[in-house]
Design an enzyme around this catalytic site. Structure first.
Site, mmCIF file in Angstrom:
data_model
loop_
_atom_site.group_PDB
_atom_site.id
_atom_site.type_symbol
_atom_site.label_atom_id
_atom_site.label_comp_id
_atom_site.label_asym_id
_atom_site.label_seq_id
_atom_site.Cartn_x
_atom_site.Cartn_y
_atom_site.Cartn_z
ATOM 1 N N ARG A 1 -3.960 -5.060 7.206
ATOM 2 C CA ARG A 1 -5.050 -4.120 7.509
ATOM 3 C C ARG A 1 -6.252 -4.863 8.082
ATOM 4 O O ARG A 1 -6.897 -4.401 9.033
ATOM 5 C CB ARG A 1 -5.454 -3.353 6.247
ATOM 6 C CG ARG A 1 -4.520 -2.219 5.892
ATOM 7 C CD ARG A 1 -5.040 -1.458 4.697
ATOM 8 N NE ARG A 1 -4.920 -2.203 3.457
ATOM 9 C CZ ARG A 1 -5.751 -2.125 2.417
ATOM 10 N NH1 ARG A 1 -6.818 -1.352 2.498
ATOM 11 N NH2 ARG A 1 -5.529 -2.814 1.320
ATOM 12 N N ASP B 1 0.837 -1.205 0.000
ATOM 13 C CA ASP B 1 0.000 0.000 0.000
ATOM 14 C C ASP B 1 0.868 1.249 0.000
ATOM 15 O O ASP B 1 1.997 1.225 0.505
ATOM 16 C CB ASP B 1 -0.919 0.007 1.228
ATOM 17 C CG ASP B 1 -1.938 -1.113 1.199
ATOM 18 O OD1 ASP B 1 -2.344 -1.514 0.096
ATOM 19 O OD2 ASP B 1 -2.339 -1.585 2.281
ATOM 20 N N TYR C 1 6.245 -8.708 8.553
ATOM 21 C CA TYR C 1 5.940 -7.277 8.647
ATOM 22 C C TYR C 1 6.197 -6.756 10.058
ATOM 23 O O TYR C 1 6.042 -7.488 11.040
ATOM 24 C CB TYR C 1 4.468 -7.007 8.335
ATOM 25 C CG TYR C 1 4.027 -7.353 6.942
ATOM 26 C CD1 TYR C 1 4.072 -6.411 5.915
ATOM 27 C CD2 TYR C 1 3.534 -8.628 6.643
ATOM 28 C CE1 TYR C 1 3.645 -6.719 4.635
ATOM 29 C CE2 TYR C 1 3.106 -8.946 5.373
ATOM 30 C CZ TYR C 1 3.159 -7.988 4.369
ATOM 31 O OH TYR C 1 2.740 -8.311 3.099
ATOM 32 N N ASP D 1 -6.518 1.639 7.203
ATOM 33 C CA ASP D 1 -5.241 2.267 7.530
ATOM 34 C C ASP D 1 -5.403 3.778 7.647
ATOM 35 O O ASP D 1 -6.533 4.300 7.642
ATOM 36 C CB ASP D 1 -4.176 1.897 6.492
ATOM 37 C CG ASP D 1 -4.539 2.365 5.081
ATOM 38 O OD1 ASP D 1 -5.490 3.160 4.922
ATOM 39 O OD2 ASP D 1 -3.871 1.937 4.121
#
Length: 248
Positions: free
Chosen positions: A199, A66, A94, A108
């Site tokens: 997310r 993203d 992550y 987000d």
């Protein structure tokens, strides 16, 4: 030129922005200016004309990050574009930060933020909830995602104001470690299977805590055996670095 490239994507760039930059640099390197001499004078052909005569360089990415996210992006060049699927199916790691007390329309910081609750869970309660997400879970991708519905990307349908229904899918959360919590911020490192949306994980954690939550920061540090410290910084990408950093 064929191979794959590890790039550290900065915040604010789309994955396609990085692809476009690399493609442009490689195209220019492939189509240098033609210089000839006539009566002692140097004549330079227009680079754009030469570029039009040269086949376009193929460049693609192997897993979208993203715009707000940073980190490891694997690009494939030339014949390696046919092998993109081999990279996109790899597990990923992550570093994530969640903000509690509100939800986001996109999951987000780029979405519309709506206050949800002022409830402040204890660290013990937070850790207990996080543990319930380990292993194989059912997860629904965000409405604003690249998932295809009827041949169209979900985010395009959502932006057009259309109702988007996405079927849940099975993903695996291998680990959640290095947990740091100071309300309203919760951060951790997580290793997940391909296809996992952090997310969605953030929103699901917030829902289970009863506080609401959205992803406020995300950095991808590993894709399979590839690590972020092996990646080329985006501001260092030029024709010379691409030649030396391109792998096969």
């Amino acid at each position: 030129m064929d191979g794959f490239l590890l790039v550290d994507k900065p915040a604010g760039w789309t994955s396609f922005d990085v692809v476009a930059k690399v493609r442009s640099i490689l195209q220019q390197a492939k189509s240098p200016e033609l210089r000839v001499h006539s009566k002692g004078q140097k004549l330079t052909a227009i680079g754009s004309q030469l570029s039009a005569l040269s086949p376009k360089v193929k460049v693609g990415h192997t897993g979208t990050l993203d715009p707000a996210a940073t980190g490891l992006l694997i690009l494939v060049v030339g014949k390696y574009t046919k092998r993109a699927g081999q990279f996109s199916k790899l597990d990923k790691t992550y570093e994530a930060e969640l903000t509690m007390g509100a939800t986001s329309s996109t999951g987000d910081i780029e979405g519309e933020i709506t206050p949800k609750s002022s409830r402040k869970p204890t660290k013990k309660a937070v850790e207990a909830v996080l543990s319930t997400f380990l292993g194989e879970i059912s997860q629904t991708p965000p409405v604003y995602s690249a998932v295809k519905i009827g041949g169209q990307r979900a985010y395009k349908l959502a932006r057009a104001g259309k109702t988007v229904e996405i079927e849940p899918r099975k993903v695996t959360i291998y680990s959640i470690s290095d947990i740091r919590y100071e309300y309203p911020k919760l951060s951790f490192t997580t290793s997940v299977s391909s296809g996992t949306y952090i997310r969605s994980l953030a929103a699901d954690i917030g829902a289970k805590l009863g506080t609401g939550a959205y992803l406020s920061s995300l950095r991808r540090t590993e894709v399979g055996d590839f690590k972020i410290d092996e990646a080329l910084a985006s501001d260092k990408v030029d024709s010379n670095s691409l030649k030396s950093w391109l792998r096969q």
